[in-house]
Design a protein around this motif. Structure first.
Motif, PDB file in Angstrom:
ATOM      1  N   ALA A  22       6.868  42.616   5.944  1.00 22.29           N
ATOM      2  CA  ALA A  22       7.441  40.957   6.497  1.00 22.29           C
ATOM      3  C   ALA A  22       7.121  40.634   5.469  1.00 22.29           C
ATOM      4  CB  ALA A  22       5.903  40.524   7.282  1.00 22.29           C
ATOM      5  N   ALA A  23       6.152  40.381   4.314  1.00 21.98           N
ATOM      6  CA  ALA A  23       6.337  39.713   3.350  1.00 21.98           C
ATOM      7  C   ALA A  23       7.088  39.595   2.102  1.00 21.98           C
ATOM      8  CB  ALA A  23       4.631  40.074   2.705  1.00 21.98           C
ATOM      9  N   VAL A  24       6.959  41.103   1.669  1.00 22.93           N
ATOM     10  CA  VAL A  24       8.622  41.414   0.987  1.00 22.93           C
ATOM     11  C   VAL A  24      10.038  41.251   0.978  1.00 22.93           C
ATOM     12  CG1 VAL A  24       8.985  43.644   1.547  1.00 22.93           C
ATOM     13  CG2 VAL A  24       8.601  43.039  -1.022  1.00 22.93           C
ATOM     14  N   VAL A  25      10.350  41.546   2.376  1.00 23.84           N
ATOM     15  CA  VAL A  25      12.033  41.191   2.945  1.00 23.84           C
ATOM     16  C   VAL A  25      12.387  39.447   2.045  1.00 23.84           C
ATOM     17  CG1 VAL A  25      13.706  40.220   4.738  1.00 23.84           C
ATOM     18  CG2 VAL A  25      12.301  42.355   4.552  1.00 23.84           C
ATOM     19  N   PRO A  60      22.016  41.621  -8.954  1.00 21.64           N
ATOM     20  CA  PRO A  60      23.289  40.935  -9.169  1.00 21.64           C
ATOM     21  C   PRO A  60      23.020  41.469 -10.156  1.00 21.64           C
ATOM     22  CG  PRO A  60      21.247  38.858  -8.847  1.00 21.64           C
ATOM     23  CD  PRO A  60      20.968  40.062  -7.709  1.00 21.64           C
ATOM     24  N   SER A  61      21.350  42.335 -10.762  1.00 23.43           N
ATOM     25  CA  SER A  61      21.504  42.957 -12.331  1.00 23.43           C
ATOM     26  C   SER A  61      20.310  43.488 -12.357  1.00 23.43           C
ATOM     27  CB  SER A  61      21.701  41.862 -13.468  1.00 23.43           C
ATOM     28  OG  SER A  61      19.933  40.949 -13.095  1.00 23.43           O
ATOM     29  N   ILE A  62      19.793  44.116 -13.756  1.00 26.72           N
ATOM     30  CA  ILE A  62      18.239  44.931 -13.925  1.00 26.72           C
ATOM     31  C   ILE A  62      17.212  43.720 -13.736  1.00 26.72           C
ATOM     32  CG2 ILE A  62      18.684  44.973 -16.183  1.00 26.72           C
ATOM     33  CD1 ILE A  62      18.012  48.341 -13.881  1.00 26.72           C
ATOM     34  N   GLU A  63      17.698  42.416 -14.941  1.00 28.40           N
ATOM     35  CA  GLU A  63      17.173  41.884 -15.442  1.00 28.40           C
ATOM     36  C   GLU A  63      16.322  40.757 -13.190  1.00 28.40           C
ATOM     37  OE1 GLU A  63      19.297  42.796 -18.692  1.00 28.40           O
ATOM     38  OE2 GLU A  63      20.226  41.812 -17.139  1.00 28.40           O
ATOM     39  N   ALA A  64      16.966  40.715 -12.788  1.00 35.34           N
ATOM     40  CA  ALA A  64      16.290  40.037 -11.369  1.00 35.34           C
ATOM     41  C   ALA A  64      15.751  41.254 -10.839  1.00 35.34           C
ATOM     42  CB  ALA A  64      17.767  40.222 -10.970  1.00 35.34           C
ATOM     43  N   ILE A  65      16.636  42.390 -11.617  1.00 33.28           N
ATOM     44  CA  ILE A  65      14.806  42.965 -10.690  1.00 33.28           C
ATOM     45  C   ILE A  65      13.714  43.270 -11.358  1.00 33.28           C
ATOM     46  CG2 ILE A  65      14.084  46.191 -10.511  1.00 33.28           C
ATOM     47  CD1 ILE A  65      17.289  46.257 -10.046  1.00 33.28           C
ATOM     48  N   HIS A  66      13.619  43.198 -12.219  1.00 37.24           N
ATOM     49  CA  HIS A  66      12.646  42.880 -13.295  1.00 37.24           C
ATOM     50  C   HIS A  66      11.720  41.222 -13.045  1.00 37.24           C
ATOM     51  CE1 HIS A  66      12.798  46.401 -15.754  1.00 37.24           C
ATOM     52  NE2 HIS A  66      13.620  46.546 -16.373  1.00 37.24           N
ATOM     53  N   ALA A  67      12.330  40.530 -13.033  1.00 33.91           N
ATOM     54  CA  ALA A  67      12.563  39.320 -12.484  1.00 33.91           C
ATOM     55  C   ALA A  67      11.574  39.438 -11.454  1.00 33.91           C
ATOM     56  CB  ALA A  67      13.049  38.001 -12.326  1.00 33.91           C
ATOM     57  N   PHE A  68      11.425  40.056 -10.254  1.00 33.17           N
ATOM     58  CA  PHE A  68      11.388  40.168  -8.451  1.00 33.17           C
ATOM     59  C   PHE A  68      10.104  41.186  -8.791  1.00 33.17           C
ATOM     60  CE2 PHE A  68      10.345  44.261  -5.737  1.00 33.17           C
ATOM     61  CZ  PHE A  68      10.120  43.016  -4.942  1.00 33.17           C
ATOM     62  N   TRP A  69      10.123  42.950  -9.593  1.00 33.36           N
ATOM     63  CA  TRP A  69       8.667  43.315  -9.724  1.00 33.36           C
ATOM     64  C   TRP A  69       7.402  42.467 -10.384  1.00 33.36           C
ATOM     65  CZ3 TRP A  69       8.281  48.200  -7.690  1.00 33.36           C
ATOM     66  CH2 TRP A  69       7.135  48.649  -8.182  1.00 33.36           C
ATOM     67  N   GLU A  73       4.671  36.772  -7.021  1.00 30.95           N
ATOM     68  CA  GLU A  73       4.676  36.055  -5.861  1.00 30.95           C
ATOM     69  C   GLU A  73       4.649  37.686  -5.743  1.00 30.95           C
ATOM     70  OE1 GLU A  73       7.318  32.734  -6.472  1.00 30.95           O
ATOM     71  OE2 GLU A  73       6.900  35.099  -7.393  1.00 30.95           O
ATOM     72  N   TYR A  74       4.960  38.722  -5.827  1.00 31.92           N
ATOM     73  CA  TYR A  74       5.247  39.911  -5.887  1.00 31.92           C
ATOM     74  C   TYR A  74       3.805  40.750  -5.972  1.00 31.92           C
ATOM     75  CZ  TYR A  74       6.684  45.299  -4.900  1.00 31.92           C
ATOM     76  OH  TYR A  74       6.389  46.110  -4.515  1.00 31.92           O
ATOM     77  N   ALA A  75       3.087  40.593  -7.108  1.00 33.06           N
ATOM     78  CA  ALA A  75       1.603  41.237  -6.748  1.00 33.06           C
ATOM     79  C   ALA A  75       0.847  40.571  -6.609  1.00 33.06           C
ATOM     80  CB  ALA A  75       1.707  40.410  -8.821  1.00 33.06           C
ATOM     81  N   SER A  76       0.653  39.595  -5.931  1.00 32.37           N
ATOM     82  CA  SER A  76       0.340  39.518  -4.540  1.00 32.37           C
ATOM     83  C   SER A  76       0.784  39.762  -3.470  1.00 32.37           C
ATOM     84  CB  SER A  76       0.164  37.612  -4.348  1.00 32.37           C
ATOM     85  OG  SER A  76       1.634  37.837  -3.662  1.00 32.37           O
ATOM     86  N   ILE A  77       1.522  40.497  -3.346  1.00 32.91           N
ATOM     87  CA  ILE A  77       1.997  41.112  -2.092  1.00 32.91           C
ATOM     88  C   ILE A  77       2.221  42.610  -1.790  1.00 32.91           C
ATOM     89  CG2 ILE A  77       3.044  39.337  -0.668  1.00 32.91           C
ATOM     90  CD1 ILE A  77       5.711  41.160  -1.136  1.00 32.91           C
ATOM     91  N   LYS A  78       2.028  43.119  -2.923  1.00 34.12           N
ATOM     92  CA  LYS A  78       1.876  44.206  -3.755  1.00 34.12           C
ATOM     93  C   LYS A  78       0.339  45.305  -3.298  1.00 34.12           C
ATOM     94  CE  LYS A  78       2.243  47.519  -7.471  1.00 34.12           C
ATOM     95  NZ  LYS A  78       3.185  47.805  -9.355  1.00 34.12           N
ATOM     96  N   ASP A  79      -0.572  44.293  -2.959  1.00 31.77           N
ATOM     97  CA  ASP A  79      -1.339  45.849  -2.494  1.00 31.77           C
ATOM     98  C   ASP A  79      -1.574  45.670  -1.622  1.00 31.77           C
ATOM     99  OD1 ASP A  79      -2.858  46.236  -4.646  1.00 31.77           O
ATOM    100  OD2 ASP A  79      -3.925  43.703  -4.623  1.00 31.77           O
ATOM    101  N   LEU A  80      -0.696  45.453  -0.086  1.00 32.73           N
ATOM    102  CA  LEU A  80      -0.299  46.093   0.908  1.00 32.73           C
ATOM    103  C   LEU A  80       0.231  46.886   0.812  1.00 32.73           C
ATOM    104  CD1 LEU A  80       1.417  42.455   2.948  1.00 32.73           C
ATOM    105  CD2 LEU A  80      -0.953  43.052   2.984  1.00 32.73           C
ATOM    106  N   ARG A  81       0.947  47.569  -0.208  1.00 32.89           N
ATOM    107  CA  ARG A  81       1.641  48.943   0.222  1.00 32.89           C
ATOM    108  C   ARG A  81       0.566  49.481  -0.425  1.00 32.89           C
ATOM    109  NH1 ARG A  81       4.224  51.080  -4.035  1.00 32.89           N
ATOM    110  NH2 ARG A  81       4.282  49.142  -5.857  1.00 32.89           N
TER     111      ARG A  81
END
Length: 95
Positions: A22-25, A60-69, A73-81
């Motif tokens: 719910a948070a990551v989508v 759109p790019s490998i850079e976009a994946i790294h920006a997300f990862w 914002e991702y760091a704050s929800i990663k603990d849920l996983r």
């Protein structure tokens, strides 16, 4: 050039994984990612599959994946996983 974030895993805590999804989508969408496979059935044509579910996101790019990862914002929800699933995750550049 598009790039793909691929995960393969087994869910151990469905409730926590639901909260994570719910948070990551919306966060994936914020970084211009989209699901192209979501826990799809794997049909083995050759070789082996270990039975774990597979999810593929296109960015759109490998850079976009790294920006997300690497985003706060991702760091704050990663603990849920973490602990809710055993996952292998790969980033792959497309053509």
């Amino acid at each position: 050039m598009p790039a793909y974030l691929i995960s393969q895993g087994t869910v151990k805590d469905p409730e926590r994984m639901q909260a994570y999804r719910a948070a990551v989508v919306p966060l994936i969408a914020k970084f211009e990612g989209r699901y192209i496979v979501r826990r799809g059935k794997v049909e083995v044509l050759e070789g082996q599959h270990d039975g774990r579910s597979v999810t593929i996101h296109e960015f759109p790019s490998i850079e976009a994946i790294h920006a997300f990862w690497e985003s706060p914002e991702y760091a704050s929800i990663k603990d849920l996983r973490l602990g809710a699933a055993d996952l292998d995750l790969w980033a792959v550049e497309g053509v």
